[in-house]
Design a protein around this motif. Structure first.
Motif, PDB file in Angstrom:
ATOM      1  N   TYR A 204      -2.058  13.405   4.041  1.00  0.00           N
ATOM      2  CA  TYR A 204      -1.700  12.359   3.085  1.00  0.00           C
ATOM      3  C   TYR A 204      -2.344  12.694   1.737  1.00  0.00           C
ATOM      4  O   TYR A 204      -3.572  12.744   1.614  1.00  0.00           O
ATOM      5  CB  TYR A 204      -2.154  10.981   3.583  1.00  0.00           C
ATOM      6  N   LEU A 205      -1.501  12.965   0.761  1.00  0.00           N
ATOM      7  CA  LEU A 205      -1.914  13.323  -0.607  1.00  0.00           C
ATOM      8  C   LEU A 205      -2.806  14.565  -0.660  1.00  0.00           C
ATOM      9  O   LEU A 205      -3.596  14.727  -1.592  1.00  0.00           O
ATOM     10  CB  LEU A 205      -2.583  12.135  -1.305  1.00  0.00           C
ATOM     11  N   ALA A 206      -2.690  15.443   0.313  1.00  0.00           N
ATOM     12  CA  ALA A 206      -3.481  16.683   0.357  1.00  0.00           C
ATOM     13  C   ALA A 206      -3.056  17.632  -0.761  1.00  0.00           C
ATOM     14  O   ALA A 206      -1.892  17.672  -1.154  1.00  0.00           O
ATOM     15  CB  ALA A 206      -3.310  17.372   1.708  1.00  0.00           C
ATOM     16  N   GLY A 207      -4.020  18.398  -1.226  1.00  0.00           N
ATOM     17  CA  GLY A 207      -3.748  19.428  -2.213  1.00  0.00           C
ATOM     18  C   GLY A 207      -3.402  20.746  -1.538  1.00  0.00           C
ATOM     19  O   GLY A 207      -3.510  20.888  -0.315  1.00  0.00           O
TER      20      GLY A 207
ATOM     21  N   ASP B 168       0.837  -1.192   0.000  1.00  0.00           N
ATOM     22  CA  ASP B 168       0.000   0.000   0.000  1.00  0.00           C
ATOM     23  C   ASP B 168       0.877   1.248   0.000  1.00  0.00           C
ATOM     24  O   ASP B 168       1.874   1.316   0.731  1.00  0.00           O
ATOM     25  CB  ASP B 168      -0.908  -0.016   1.241  1.00  0.00           C
ATOM     26  N   ASP B 169       0.520   2.238  -0.800  1.00  0.00           N
ATOM     27  CA  ASP B 169       1.302   3.473  -0.903  1.00  0.00           C
ATOM     28  C   ASP B 169       1.510   4.135   0.456  1.00  0.00           C
ATOM     29  O   ASP B 169       2.592   4.630   0.759  1.00  0.00           O
ATOM     30  CB  ASP B 169       0.600   4.446  -1.867  1.00  0.00           C
ATOM     31  N   PHE B 170       0.498   4.140   1.282  1.00  0.00           N
ATOM     32  CA  PHE B 170       0.566   4.793   2.596  1.00  0.00           C
ATOM     33  C   PHE B 170       1.656   4.173   3.472  1.00  0.00           C
ATOM     34  O   PHE B 170       2.250   4.850   4.306  1.00  0.00           O
ATOM     35  CB  PHE B 170      -0.802   4.658   3.289  1.00  0.00           C
TER      36      PHE B 170
ATOM     37  N   LEU C 170       5.270  18.864   6.096  1.00  0.00           N
ATOM     38  CA  LEU C 170       5.973  17.771   5.437  1.00  0.00           C
ATOM     39  C   LEU C 170       4.929  16.852   4.820  1.00  0.00           C
ATOM     40  O   LEU C 170       4.140  16.231   5.524  1.00  0.00           O
ATOM     41  CB  LEU C 170       6.825  17.018   6.468  1.00  0.00           C
ATOM     42  N   ALA C 171       4.920  16.814   3.485  1.00  0.00           N
ATOM     43  CA  ALA C 171       3.849  16.083   2.805  1.00  0.00           C
ATOM     44  C   ALA C 171       4.349  15.524   1.474  1.00  0.00           C
ATOM     45  O   ALA C 171       5.532  15.253   1.317  1.00  0.00           O
ATOM     46  CB  ALA C 171       2.629  16.984   2.636  1.00  0.00           C
TER      47      ALA C 171
ATOM     48  N   ALA D 162       1.569   9.245   6.553  1.00  0.00           N
ATOM     49  CA  ALA D 162       2.165   8.149   5.780  1.00  0.00           C
ATOM     50  C   ALA D 162       3.524   7.776   6.372  1.00  0.00           C
ATOM     51  O   ALA D 162       4.245   8.624   6.898  1.00  0.00           O
ATOM     52  CB  ALA D 162       2.319   8.557   4.315  1.00  0.00           C
ATOM     53  N   ARG D 163       3.867   6.517   6.264  1.00  0.00           N
ATOM     54  CA  ARG D 163       5.094   6.021   6.887  1.00  0.00           C
ATOM     55  C   ARG D 163       6.336   6.782   6.416  1.00  0.00           C
ATOM     56  O   ARG D 163       7.204   7.133   7.215  1.00  0.00           O
ATOM     57  CB  ARG D 163       5.234   4.528   6.584  1.00  0.00           C
TER      58      ARG D 163
END
Length: 166
Positions: free
Chosen positions: A83-86, A21-23, A105-106, A57-58
């Protein structure tokens, strides 16, 4: 009053586990070497945040743990919402903060788009537009509160990618 924002993309992550999983992806060796360099660069330049807002996310949490070695007293809030926020979501979150210096940090594309939208003038750096892993922008805003900050209102004070300090 001057507000300072540090926008950082996580360090290089590992893609070697098929079906993961991407996360849950962790940093690879290159990312584990680069993240502390970014932290030391920030500390050496005096860009020390009062608070860090970190995607849950890890790979972003691992990045923060290594960056924070350079300033261990800085508290982090780990947020699933990053996580994957715009960029709009990042700005809404930022506008809730009271601290005058914040690190976010994203992930891309959101973090790179946010840096581009907040900068009045982009830095003269070949990698700013693609915002590679570990890319970090430091922006200053002439504003009293984060609620006063809008797009294209920040002055870029610094920008780097890990290869700049290797």
């Amino acid at each position: 009053m001057t507000l300072r924002l540090i926008l950082m993309r996580h360090a290089k992550s590992d893609w070697s586990e098929p079906g993961q999983d991407d996360f849950d992806r962790r940093l690879n060796d290159r990312g584990r070497r680069a993240a502390p360099l970014v932290g030391r660069w920030l500390a050496d330049k005096g860009h020390i945040p009062e608070i860090a807002l970190v995607s849950a996310a890890r790979r972003t949490v691992e990045t923060w743990d290594l960056v924070a070695e350079a300033f261990p007293t800085v508290q982090a809030k780990v947020l699933k919402s990053l996580y994957l926020a715009g960029p709009d979501a990042m700005l809404r979150l930022l506008r809730q903060k009271r601290q005058s210096s914040v690190l976010v940090l994203a992930h891309n594309p959101g973090i790179g788009e946010c840096a581009s939208l907040l900068a009045r003038t982009p830095p003269q750096h070949a990698r700013f537009d693609d915002y590679p892993t570990g890319a970090t922008t430091v922006l200053d805003f002439d504003a009293e509160t984060w609620s006063d900050v809008g797009w294209h209102s920040g002055s870029v004070r610094d920008f780097m990618v890990p290869r700049d300090v290797n």
